[in-house]
Design a protein around this motif. Sequence first.
Motif, PDB file in Angstrom:
ATOM      1  N   GLU A 133      33.226  36.106  -1.747  1.00  0.00           N
ATOM      2  CA  GLU A 133      34.664  36.110  -2.013  1.00  0.00           C
ATOM      3  C   GLU A 133      34.970  35.244  -3.228  1.00  0.00           C
ATOM      4  OE1 GLU A 133      36.317  34.733   1.592  1.00  0.00           O
ATOM      5  OE2 GLU A 133      36.014  36.637   2.662  1.00  0.00           O
ATOM      6  N   ASN A 182      31.014  38.710  -8.241  1.00  0.00           N
ATOM      7  CA  ASN A 182      31.006  38.344  -6.821  1.00  0.00           C
ATOM      8  C   ASN A 182      30.064  39.245  -6.011  1.00  0.00           C
ATOM      9  OD1 ASN A 182      32.690  36.141  -6.904  1.00  0.00           O
ATOM     10  ND2 ASN A 182      34.560  37.327  -6.535  1.00  0.00           N
ATOM     11  N   LYS A 283      33.256  38.207   5.570  1.00  0.00           N
ATOM     12  CA  LYS A 283      32.965  39.333   4.702  1.00  0.00           C
ATOM     13  C   LYS A 283      31.799  39.064   3.750  1.00  0.00           C
ATOM     14  CE  LYS A 283      37.731  41.001   4.695  1.00  0.00           C
ATOM     15  NZ  LYS A 283      38.916  41.326   3.862  1.00  0.00           N
ATOM     16  N   GLU A 284      31.353  37.833   3.763  1.00  0.00           N
ATOM     17  CA  GLU A 284      30.272  37.477   2.838  1.00  0.00           C
ATOM     18  C   GLU A 284      28.917  37.709   3.519  1.00  0.00           C
ATOM     19  OE1 GLU A 284      32.136  34.161  -0.087  1.00  0.00           O
ATOM     20  OE2 GLU A 284      31.282  33.411   1.785  1.00  0.00           O
TER      21      GLU A 284
END
Length: 1649
Positions: A133, A182, A283-284
């Motif tokens: 992120e 990212n 989410k990573e």
Amino acid sequence: MGAGERRNSCSVQYRRPFGCAVLSIADLLTGETKDDLILKVYMCNTESEWYQIHENIIKKLNARYNLTGSNAGLAVSLQLLHGDIEQIRREYSSVFTHGVSITRKLGFSNIIMPGTGEMRNDLYITIERGEFEKGGKSVARNVEVTMYIIDSNGQNLKDFISFGSGEPPANEFHSFVLYHNNSPRWSELLKLPIPVDKFRGAHIRFEFRHCSTKEKGEKKLFGFSFVPLMQEDGRTLPDGTHELIVHKCEENTNLQDSSRYLRLPFSKASLLGTNNQAIKATKESFWITSFLCSTKLTQNGDMLDLLKWRTHPDKITGCLSKIKEIDGSEIVKFLQDTLDTLFGILDENSQKYGSKVFDSLVHIINLLQDSKFHHFKPVMDTYIESHFAGALAYRDLIKVLKWYVDRITEAERQEHIQEVLKAQEYIFKYIVQSRRLFSLATGGQNEEEFRCCIQELLMSVRFFLSQESKGSGALSQSQAVFLSSFPAVYSELLKLFDVREVANLVHDTLGSLPTIMHVDDSLQAVKLQCIGKTVESQLYTNPDSRYILLPVVLHHLHMHLQEQKDLIMCARILSNIFCLIKKNSSEKSVLEEIDVIVTSLLDILLRTILEITSRPQPSGSAMRLQFQDVTGEFVACLLSLLRQMTDRHYQQLLDGFSTKEELRDFLLQIFTVFRILIRPEMFPKDWTVMRLVANNVIITTVLYLSDALRKNFLSENFDYKIWDSYFYLAVIFINQLCLQLEMFTPSKKKKVLEKYGDMRVTMGCEIFSMWQNLGEHKLHFIPALIGPFLEVTLIPQPDLRNVMIPIFHDMMDWEQRRSGNFKQVEAKLIDKLDSLMSEGKGDETYRELFNSIIPLFGPYPSLLKKIERETWRESGVSLIATVTRLMERLLDYRDCMKMGEVDGKKIGCTVSLLNFYKTELNKEEMYIRYIHKLYDLHLKAQNFTEAAYTLLLYDELLEWSDRPLREFLTYPMQTEWQRKEYLHLTIIQNFDRGKCWENGIILCRKIAEQYESYYDYRNLSKMRMMEASLYDKIMDQQRLEPEFFRVGFYGKKFPFFLRNKEFVCRGHDYERLEAFQQRMLNEFPHAIAMQHANQPDETIFQAEAQYLQIYAVTPIPESQEVLQREGIPDNIKSFYKVNHIWRFRYDRPFHKGTKDKENEFKSLWVERTSLILVQSLPGISRWFEVEKREVVEMSPLENAIEVLENKNQQLKTLISQCQTRQMQNINPLTMCLNGVIDAAVNGGVSRYQEAFFVKEYILNHPEDGEKITRLRELMLEQAQILEFGLAVHEKFVPQDMRPLHKKLVDQFFVMKSSLGIQEFSACIQASPVHFPNGSPRVCRNSAPASMSPDGARVIPRRSPLSYPAVNRYSSSSLSSQASAEVSNITGQSESSDEVFNMQPSPSTSSLSSTHSASPNVTSSAPSSARASPLLSDKHKHSRENSCLSPRERPCSAIYPTPTEPSQRMLFNHIGDGPLPRSDPNLSAPDKASPARHGTSVSPSPAGRSPMKGSMQSFTPSPVEYHSSGLISNSPVLSGSYSSGISSLSRCSTSETSGFENPVNEQTVSMSTYSVPEEPVRKESKTPPPYSVYERNMRRPAPLPHSLSIPVTSEPPALPPKPLLARSTNLENGSRRTEQVPRPRPLPRKVSQL
């Protein structure tokens, strides 16, 4: 940094993408060394694609990358090294001195090697990608990954991170940084070589930092991930991609205490089934890929469960069941541990787990059969020998194995049973090792029990092997599987049992195999392979066990050889059997083994060799080599067996045949095999020792078998076939090239004789002995064995000849008894001699062989003495002589045929042999064969005329009939008419190519008659057109007149057909004497050219050398009729001058008596040699032998007459050509006139007057009165010819040559004065001189004759000794001509200057052209250069070269050749009425009466002549009175000259005119010109078989019908002139012949061929 980044001035370092270079090593795999290869460095257009830049460059996706700079690149050199690492270290030790790094394969190799060499524990981690992120920032992060390895104690493991091969290990790893990304993708591969002991409890930690672009350049920690290397159950991290959880943390978080985060989940996969929503919501993620390459750690849970079976006893059954599902690489990595586990379970509870353990053990054993794990067999062997401890396992293994074997015949599915049988080798190893351990532990207890178990097991095996497969074939497959691995058990059984016991067990087991051969072929092949492995095993090497096993081995071999199956394997087994038998061993066992082998295999071995060698060779090279190898092995086995057989073995073998038929078949079979072994192609060319060994074995065996032949197949039991086979074998044995010791070096010959002796003599003695035993049965082999025995006698071995020669006498004697003659013997001898040559038997030593075959009939007195004592002595000696002569010719033929080029020797030798077959042997087929051989030689040499004559020989043997002919040589099967037609057309074609068109016309007419008789008008039309084309070629194309040369071959070194003989050769086109002599010296390089023309003496004849005597000769045409006839073009005459020539001449001048230096003509004689050939030229050869020589001497007066005749004829020919405008220019006539007139003015003809017209000579030579008169006539005739010639010259002379013409006219009057002629009218009435086109002007002055009474006598125009001659000189009068003669005549002993001193005038230079090369091309306009009076070279007249050319030396052409005397036709007047002819029997008034003559013999008017503008006669006569005379003081001559050309004497014009005019030799009737009878050339000579003349009479080929001159029906317009008769006294006393009127001949057909 990338675009938009600030440059960092702090000390913090980052890894950033720069460039990538890729090199393909595909070209390097070809083995070529690549030096200084330049690798271009590329960079990505988009940084996010850096992870796949390699693939983009390899795939050449140019849009995704570009060059970093024009000069950016790497230079590397590559070299491919072959071999394993240890071999490379030894061979390329210098490479390893530079600190090279060794890179292992990423993973295990295809073949895993056990031991420390492959000890590995490498974990490969690929950092794939991440998803992060923004972290509250407006732009993406610059993420860097740092990796650490943490042990179970929480400490960093140092130096276990490898970035690449050759890089030093590191403690931590930093990834490269992608700018503002990212979702970075790295795809960086790392190797972690972590030791096994540090693997448990260790984990890897990945820390993620944001790299700031600000001035500080800080790296801020924002998260981490980790992954343990080993799971809790002991399994290592499974291979594959793992999605790791990114745990967030603060920038200053301390991660040193690993226990704080190890309790957290590490991967998204571990979250399944948990309730940790906070972590789930993140989410990573971070992805890595792991791959373990370890020989000590496993990722398989089932493998771990098996190895830990004691901790979970309840899982044992499941673990044993799952062992087949475990990857083989996992099993072999833990092979020893796995085997210990299996046998531990077996010891734990054999009843429960025995079968399962057995199946698992079978699975592991068969796993090692895989090529990938094949190298682990030594690991298992080592385990069995050193680590195996199951002392009780053998009971269970035998029990389960027997259970499986007993169920084989009943089970439907046998796949698992076959797996068991496939593993039997190692099962027996475990059984044997277990029993040995048990024996060691218990002191050998239960031994009998163990033996019974093994016996029972093998009994079950024998029962299973003895069963036949029914339908499915599964049983046979199981049998094949067992047999393929059974021989490996022998060595294990030998560890526990005695050799004999094991041998009996194996014998019984192999003996139980079914003997039916029609079962599955694959089973038969495996069965034979089992036999082969048995023979190669340790068990078979022991003599005791070998004697037990040999019968069963031979039994199976016999079955396979009988069916001709698996011959390669059979040959291999036989070879191994014989390798173990010692030749010199006297052990009883070896002799017994040979007994067994002979009884079982000898017969089938012979049949196998016959079968192999008789089958056609396969087309494929691999198969052909395969069969060749098999043949060699079987042959070697047979020789080995026969070589070791003793007398006892042979005796037992021969006694073993129950019937004579069996013995007969065996003998025929072995004799045939021996003939095969003797073939040259049986062994490689340089295998001399092997050939000698084979021959030694053969002759030894034959000596044993010949006794059986004598005992069983003589008297009433005589068998022709077996005796014939025996003799044939003996003959080809003796004739072997490898036994011809004469060809060996002395040292090699000595060694062979010491070891083997001369085997030819031994076999020859055996032939003689067997022949003597035949008795009356010898007649069965006559004449069949004559040829083979003759071939044996050609071998240059005296002892062999002494043995073989008496057989010939015996044959002749028995044949004489049977049929009263020995024609069969003679015919067979002759046929065999020729076939020996055609088979190429002749080599460098063949002449010596011939010299040795004469002893066959000569120096050995035994044969000749025996023959002389016989009643048939004469026919026997005749046979000997005939065969000897044929052998001489055949050997010469062989010697000549060896040469590459076609030369005279080859052709001459073939002609000699051809004639021998025709005349002496009357062998028509051989005769025809050699006709075609000669024909081929001629075609190759482009002797087309000779080729046509040769083929004509065969043509004459055929008739125009419909008799069918068989296929012969290149001719198909056809009728005799068709073959004769084909031969005719071929011969015509060759005559056409050889420009012998006249002969072609004759054949055209003959075949046209056949077409006409069959109404084949189409072919008739073609043949008529062909005939017409040949006529056109005669008239339009020019032909070369060949030179002829006499060649003498003297000395014993020449071939038989040339030795001490002389030939006349027809030269090639444009070939002169020097070229011909050089050609002959090239053909006979060792010959010596003789420097004289005299006949050699006996010393030369008997010399051991080669002498060549060569000189040119002049042809004497046979057909005079065409050549004498006026008006016939030279194109036609040229053929008759050089074709059908039987006679040639050569002149040698000499002085007889006192030589008058003032006038040498008084004593100048000529020796004229005439050569008569056996056949005319051209013929079937370019040269023929001289059959007869005739030598006559010409007196000086005759010589002078001939010179004048020749010169007069030359003048008349040139004048005639000038009148008919056949000459393009007048120069030849000008030069000839100038030469004659100028020489005469300066004393040329006066020399003859001084010599022969003086009173002293007339008184001393009263017999020469007529000749003197003739000479006087010729001198006056020459004056007349010159006068008319000047008149013609005036008409055609160009303006610029007028002064020369005036000079000639003035000199002519001076010439007449020198001759004593002031006016013709004052001395003689002018004789009518007949020119073809009439005289240009009529002279009206005439005067009465003022001559002696002798001058009025009719004198013949030639002396009895005169022959037609060819005068080959350009210009000279009598003086210069005679002077030239003297120069040449005396040139061998005197200088030219001495002779020419008598010629004060420079006009003698007109003879200079006599030495220029005469033209061969027939031309109507001769070259003027040859007749130039200005080319003076008198010294050329004196030649010392002995090869004397008549065309280059005057003396050989000046003097005509003497022939039979004949009347000379008197000259006729070309008047209006019939011309009177001179007849010595008529009175003068009768001769003058025109009424007595009905027709004129002058040429027909132009309108009646078949040729346009035919030339008329031109023959002046100085003694025929005429009213015309010469106008005095007139610068221009005029007058009328008339005479008949047909009465011209036999003389030839100069070659400068291109004409030769020899006259007919026959007596010519003058009044009635009737067709004469054909003259016979020689009464005793047989016509040649190739002549185009009729067979019944020797006559020249007549003029073709279209060229014949019709009879004149109307008289000429002018009245005749009276002629005075002249009587003829012939010097040789021949009678006079009456001359009667003779009309023109009627048209007649060309003579038959």
